[in-house]
Design a protein around this motif. Structure first.
Motif, mmCIF file in Angstrom:
data_model
loop_
_atom_site.group_PDB
_atom_site.id
_atom_site.type_symbol
_atom_site.label_atom_id
_atom_site.label_comp_id
_atom_site.label_asym_id
_atom_site.label_seq_id
_atom_site.Cartn_x
_atom_site.Cartn_y
_atom_site.Cartn_z
ATOM 1 N N HIS A 4 0.863 -1.196 0.000
ATOM 2 C CA HIS A 4 0.000 0.000 0.000
ATOM 3 C C HIS A 4 0.898 1.244 0.000
ATOM 4 C CE1 HIS A 4 -2.974 2.927 1.312
ATOM 5 N NE2 HIS A 4 -3.925 2.024 1.184
ATOM 6 N N PRO A 5 0.559 2.261 -0.810
ATOM 7 C CA PRO A 5 1.422 3.449 -0.886
ATOM 8 C C PRO A 5 1.651 4.119 0.479
ATOM 9 C CG PRO A 5 -0.368 3.570 -2.510
ATOM 10 C CD PRO A 5 -0.602 2.325 -1.716
ATOM 11 N N LEU A 6 0.743 3.894 1.427
ATOM 12 C CA LEU A 6 0.902 4.552 2.734
ATOM 13 C C LEU A 6 1.465 3.636 3.819
ATOM 14 C CD1 LEU A 6 -2.473 6.559 2.843
ATOM 15 C CD2 LEU A 6 -0.179 7.420 2.292
ATOM 16 N N TYR A 7 1.795 2.380 3.442
ATOM 17 C CA TYR A 7 2.215 1.443 4.509
ATOM 18 C C TYR A 7 3.477 1.896 5.231
ATOM 19 C CZ TYR A 7 2.545 -2.795 7.221
ATOM 20 O OH TYR A 7 2.574 -3.676 8.284
ATOM 21 N N THR A 8 4.367 2.563 4.509
ATOM 22 C CA THR A 8 5.643 2.934 5.139
ATOM 23 C C THR A 8 5.595 4.312 5.803
ATOM 24 O OG1 THR A 8 6.404 3.727 3.003
ATOM 25 C CG2 THR A 8 7.097 1.513 3.649
ATOM 26 N N ARG A 9 4.442 4.950 5.745
ATOM 27 C CA ARG A 9 4.338 6.238 6.441
ATOM 28 C C ARG A 9 4.419 5.973 7.957
ATOM 29 N NH1 ARG A 9 -0.318 10.695 5.310
ATOM 30 N NH2 ARG A 9 0.862 10.937 3.391
ATOM 31 N N SER A 10 5.104 6.867 8.672
ATOM 32 C CA SER A 10 5.303 6.657 10.106
ATOM 33 C C SER A 10 3.965 6.534 10.842
ATOM 34 C CB SER A 10 6.093 7.827 10.693
ATOM 35 O OG SER A 10 6.149 7.693 12.103
ATOM 36 N N VAL A 11 3.889 5.551 11.740
ATOM 37 C CA VAL A 11 2.669 5.375 12.530
ATOM 38 C C VAL A 11 2.809 5.996 13.916
ATOM 39 C CG1 VAL A 11 1.857 3.294 11.346
ATOM 40 C CG2 VAL A 11 3.464 3.079 13.261
ATOM 41 N N ARG B 281 7.791 12.099 19.259
ATOM 42 C CA ARG B 281 9.095 11.961 18.620
ATOM 43 C C ARG B 281 10.167 11.605 19.641
ATOM 44 N NH1 ARG B 281 10.540 17.023 15.662
ATOM 45 N NH2 ARG B 281 9.317 17.910 17.312
#
Ligand SMILES: C[S@@+](CC[C@H](N)C(=O)[O-])C[C@H]1O[C@@H](n2cnc3c(N)ncnc32)[C@H](O)[C@@H]1O
Length: 152
Positions: free
Chosen positions: A134-141, A147
């Motif tokens: 999915h294009p968003l799978y690697t977006r930080s969760v 931080r």
């Protein structure tokens, strides 16, 4: 079920009645048209065959689902006398889904029970559908504000 009464009380939800083998494909088409991505599914269809059909909800294009979609499976624990296992019922449908999809997997949230303040049986019934491509799978969760700062 008093269908009329139920429908009259719905505000944002939409009630779709019928066999998933017939209702799911038109619903998926609606999702393709950008209604909203699937973020949670509660599976309570009792049977292997019905669950297998229902899992096709994850076979649309990536925009029809969130990169991680939560799933609740009602029929994987009880009744105890059925000794449910990965070779029958909902668990078999999940296993086959995972075998048939190279980049999409349905997996239990490991150790959820121990991570919750009040452990409960349902913790074992929560899975996540992972769509690894999915294009968003690697977006930080990690939520904003959580931080990590490097130690001095
Ligand atoms: C245990 S009941 C679900 C009860 C409901 N979740 C509740 O808590 O009130 C299982 C339901 O799955 C439905 N079902 C089983 N196979 C189905 C299929 N292929 N398509 C649609 N519904 C199905 C049955 O009609 C039955 O109502």
């Amino acid at each position: 079920m008093d269908e009329g009464k139920l429908r009259s009380r719905l505000t944002a939800a939409k009630l779709i009645l019928g066999n998933v083998s017939e209702t799911l494909s038109p619903f998926l088409e609606e999702l393709e048209n950008g209604v909203a991505p699937v973020g949670f599914v509660s599976f309570d269809l009792d049977y292997y065959s019905s669950t297998k059909q229902a899992l096709t909800i994850f076979e649309g294009s990536p925009q029809t689902r969130l990169p991680r979609a939560f799933c609740y499976f009602d029929d994987i624990i009880q009744p105890l006398r059925a000794y449910l296992n990965p070779y029958v019922g909902e668990l078999l449908a999940i296993n086959e889904y995972n075998l048939e999809h190279e980049h999409q997997k349905i997996a239990r949230i490991e150790h959820l029970t121990w991570l919750r303040e009040r452990p409960a049986l349902w913790n074992h019934q929560i899975y996540v559908h992972h769509d690894f491509t999915h294009p968003l799978y690697t977006r930080s969760v990690t939520p904003l504000g959580h931080r990590q700062l490097p130690l001095q």
